[in-house]
Design an enzyme around this catalytic site. Structure first.
Site, PDB file in Angstrom:
ATOM      1  N   TYR A  94       0.981  -1.257   0.080  1.00 27.41           N
ATOM      2  CA  TYR A  94      -0.038   0.009  -0.055  1.00 27.41           C
ATOM      3  C   TYR A  94       1.017   1.228  -0.016  1.00 27.41           C
ATOM      4  O   TYR A  94       1.877   1.140   0.910  1.00 27.41           O
ATOM      5  CB  TYR A  94      -1.023   0.108   1.246  1.00 27.41           C
ATOM      6  CG  TYR A  94      -1.793   1.135   1.224  1.00 27.41           C
ATOM      7  CD1 TYR A  94      -2.931   1.224   0.250  1.00 27.41           C
ATOM      8  CD2 TYR A  94      -1.564   2.401   2.135  1.00 27.41           C
ATOM      9  CE1 TYR A  94      -3.809   2.511   0.519  1.00 27.41           C
ATOM     10  CE2 TYR A  94      -2.420   3.407   2.024  1.00 27.41           C
ATOM     11  CZ  TYR A  94      -3.507   3.447   1.213  1.00 27.41           C
ATOM     12  OH  TYR A  94      -4.393   4.513   1.145  1.00 27.41           O
ATOM     13  N   LYS A 154       3.689  10.329   7.757  1.00 22.89           N
ATOM     14  CA  LYS A 154       3.300   9.808   9.122  1.00 22.89           C
ATOM     15  C   LYS A 154       4.273  10.649  10.143  1.00 22.89           C
ATOM     16  O   LYS A 154       3.911  11.654  10.602  1.00 22.89           O
ATOM     17  CB  LYS A 154       3.457   8.361   9.006  1.00 22.89           C
ATOM     18  CG  LYS A 154       2.250   7.801   8.279  1.00 22.89           C
ATOM     19  CD  LYS A 154       1.725   6.354   8.710  1.00 22.89           C
ATOM     20  CE  LYS A 154       1.032   5.667   7.529  1.00 22.89           C
ATOM     21  NZ  LYS A 154      -0.357   5.708   7.912  1.00 22.89           N
ATOM     22  N   ASP A 180       9.326   3.039   0.006  1.00 23.85           N
ATOM     23  CA  ASP A 180       8.332   4.065   0.557  1.00 23.85           C
ATOM     24  C   ASP A 180       8.453   3.593   1.953  1.00 23.85           C
ATOM     25  O   ASP A 180       8.568   2.770   2.785  1.00 23.85           O
ATOM     26  CB  ASP A 180       6.867   3.335   0.125  1.00 23.85           C
ATOM     27  CG  ASP A 180       5.744   3.860   0.811  1.00 23.85           C
ATOM     28  OD1 ASP A 180       6.211   4.698   1.757  1.00 23.85           O
ATOM     29  OD2 ASP A 180       4.754   3.662   0.281  1.00 23.85           O
TER      30      ASP A 180
HETATM   31  C1  PLP Z   1       3.543   2.511   3.314  1.00 22.65           C
HETATM   32  C2  PLP Z   1       2.663   3.781   3.103  1.00 22.65           C
HETATM   33  N1  PLP Z   1       2.695   4.715   1.983  1.00 22.65           N
HETATM   34  C3  PLP Z   1       1.879   5.676   1.888  1.00 22.65           C
HETATM   35  C4  PLP Z   1       0.842   5.793   2.439  1.00 22.65           C
HETATM   36  C5  PLP Z   1      -0.181   6.561   2.272  1.00 22.65           C
HETATM   37  O1  PLP Z   1       0.109   7.686   3.302  1.00 22.65           O
HETATM   38  P1  PLP Z   1      -1.162   8.794   3.524  1.00 22.65           P
HETATM   39  O2  PLP Z   1      -2.296   8.111   4.180  1.00 22.65           O
HETATM   40  O3  PLP Z   1      -0.450   9.906   4.308  1.00 22.65           O
HETATM   41  O4  PLP Z   1      -1.366   9.549   2.114  1.00 22.65           O
HETATM   42  C6  PLP Z   1       0.552   4.831   3.705  1.00 22.65           C
HETATM   43  C7  PLP Z   1      -0.644   5.195   4.472  1.00 22.65           C
HETATM   44  O5  PLP Z   1      -1.093   4.177   5.306  1.00 22.65           O
HETATM   45  C8  PLP Z   1       1.430   3.600   4.020  1.00 22.65           C
HETATM   46  O6  PLP Z   1       1.192   2.903   4.972  1.00 22.65           O
END
Ligand code: PLP
Length: 451
Positions: A160, A290, A262
């Site tokens: 994700y 985050k 990521d």
């Molecule tokens: C690994 C990862 N990348 C990107 C995101 C997306 O972040 P946001 O919710 O701040 O858009 C998340 C959200 O949970 C995530 O877990």
């Protein structure tokens, strides 16, 4: 004889009732919200059955709901609150900045200060800010496409990366649509995705180097980047095989593509310098979000001077009204330089190790078909006896047990992330007493379900 799944279902029924009885105010507030917000929440991930707890206030490691229930918060904003709730230093930074301006849309000195703090931790040379992890991965992928002049991307099954179209593929593919494990189909995550976008995404399993190599040979000269969490944290916590990340980077570079880590979740929670430091593999681009904001919306992507030069010379666009605004950069600077210091990070990780060891001990003693996984300040109990290496392994989870665990912890004041693929976060605000309480409740659940 009652099977463990049957016992789990019985516990779930009882604890759901207990949860409902202790949260009538949350139920009422959710019913009200449902009239004007789909599901009564602001993000689908905030919805869960029977209804979410509706928060009243939070401080440190604790969160109180509108019914006055006190929870030890191990959800931590889905891993965004490594600083804990409203850390006094964070509050001071925000309240000092608010009267001086919350949005300039022209630089403040803060942007360079936060960028320097990130460069020091994450080994990239330059960084740009965004407002969410979604934007960070979206901009990183656009940069990779602009840099390579290619369009397709590779992503992991079960990965994700936020909610822009390109990465909303094979996030939780139903197995009857997912195709063979060594050559998965690209399955859109719910509706609304253009067919053309589906064709741009090649999906592979984590820890499968031959599949990565084959993705490149099947799409010669077309792949811009491979995006992955170095340690996937959206199917529990899945550790890479020895040498996997370094080999994946080598394969990407051999084929003229970039590798993007990521680190939205792993970022400052896995280690002071992120998971790329733990595994000594520097990717081409790192995405962050985050916990770098301590609870306010700031995110970033960083890369070498050469790659970021494509933004500097306007080959690739990058913009955003709220990017790097003074309110969130003041907060982030406090998190990065004053709150989540090297020492505080190490202490939280050590506390988490105690929690993990305690949970594993109970699992070993009782024969619960599960195991624990730790990455820095994050941890989880995965309801599969053996180590999970891929999304398909993760799908072997005993979800009845996993749900019973979650609802039991909730109804006993331990707020674990809803969504059984998530993991807990031990923040710098959690205390030894918080860990003891978590262990006590977990042990009571395990003893009952395995009795
Ligand atoms: C690994 C990862 N990348 C990107 C995101 C997306 O972040 P946001 O919710 O701040 O858009 C998340 C959200 O949970 C995530 O877990």
């Amino acid at each position: 004889m009652t099977s463990i799944s049957e016992k789990a279902l019985a516990i779930t029924a009882r604890e759901k009732e207990r949860y409902a009885n202790m949260t009538p105010g949350s139920q009422k507030a959710t019913e009200r919200a449902k009239k004007v917000l789909p599901l009564g929440v602001a993000s689908n991930f905030q919805f869960f059955e029977p209804h979410p707890i509706v928060a009243d206030h939070a401080s440190g490691s604790r969160l109180w709901d509108v019914d006055g229930n006190e929870f030890i918060d191990y959800n931590g904003g889905y891993g965004s609150l490594f600083a804990g709730h409203s850390h006094p230093t964070l509050v001071e930074a925000i309240t000092a900045q608010a009267p001086k301006g919350t949005l300039f849309t022209t630089p403040s000195v803060l942007i360079a200060e936060v960028a320097e703090a990130l460069v020091e931790r994450f080994q990239f040379e330059m960084v740009r800010f965004t407002n969410s992890g979604t934007e960070a991965t979206m901009d990183a992928l656009r940069l990779a496409r602009g840099y390579t002049g290619r369009e397709k991307i590779i992503k992991l099954e079960g990965g994700y990366h936020g909610h822009h179209d390109l990465v909303m593929m094979s996030v939780r593919p139903p197995l009857d649509k997912a195709g063979p494990a060594d050559h998965p189909n690209t399955v859109p995550y719910y509706g609304g995705t253009a067919k053309a976008t589906i064709d741009e995404v090649v999906v592979i399993s984590f820890n499968d180097l031959p599949a990565l190599e084959r993705a490149f040979t099947e799409h010669p000269g077309e792949i811009a980047a491979f995006i992955l969490e170095p340690v996937p944290e959206n199917m529990g916590i899945v550790l890479p095989d020895d040498g996997y990340l370094a080999a994946a980077k080598e394969i990407c570079h051999k084929h003229g593509a970039l590798i993007i880590f990521d680190e939205v979740k792993t970022g400052i929670t896995s280690n002071w310098g992120g998971a790329s430091t733990i595994y000594s593999v520097q990717p081409d681009i790192i995405c962050l979000a985050k916990s770098i904001g301590g609870g306010v919306p700031i995110a970033a992507f960083g890369a070498s001077r050469e790659i970021m030069g494509y933004i500097a010379d306007f080959t690739v666009a990058h913009q955003g009204t709220f990017n790097g605004n003074p309110l969130v950069t003041a907060a982030s600077l406090a998190v990065l330089t004053k709150i989540c210091t090297k020492e505080a990070t190490a202490a939280a990780i050590a506390r988490n190790a105690r929690l993990i060891e305690g949970c594993q001990k109970v699992i070993d003693e009782t024969g619960l078909p599960a195991h624990t996984v730790q990455l820095g300040a994050k941890g989880c109990v995965t309801y599969v006896p053996e180590r999970v290496r891929t999304f398909r392994d993760y799908k072997k989870t005993n979800f009845e047990l996993a749900y019973a665990h979650w609802i039991y912890m909730m109804s006993h004041g331990i707020f674990l992330p809803p969504g059984l693929d998530e993991q807990w976060l031990v923040s710098v605000a959690h205390t030894d007493a918080d860990i003891d309480r978590h262990l006590e409740i977990f042990e009571a659940f395990v003893r009952e379900v395995t009795a």
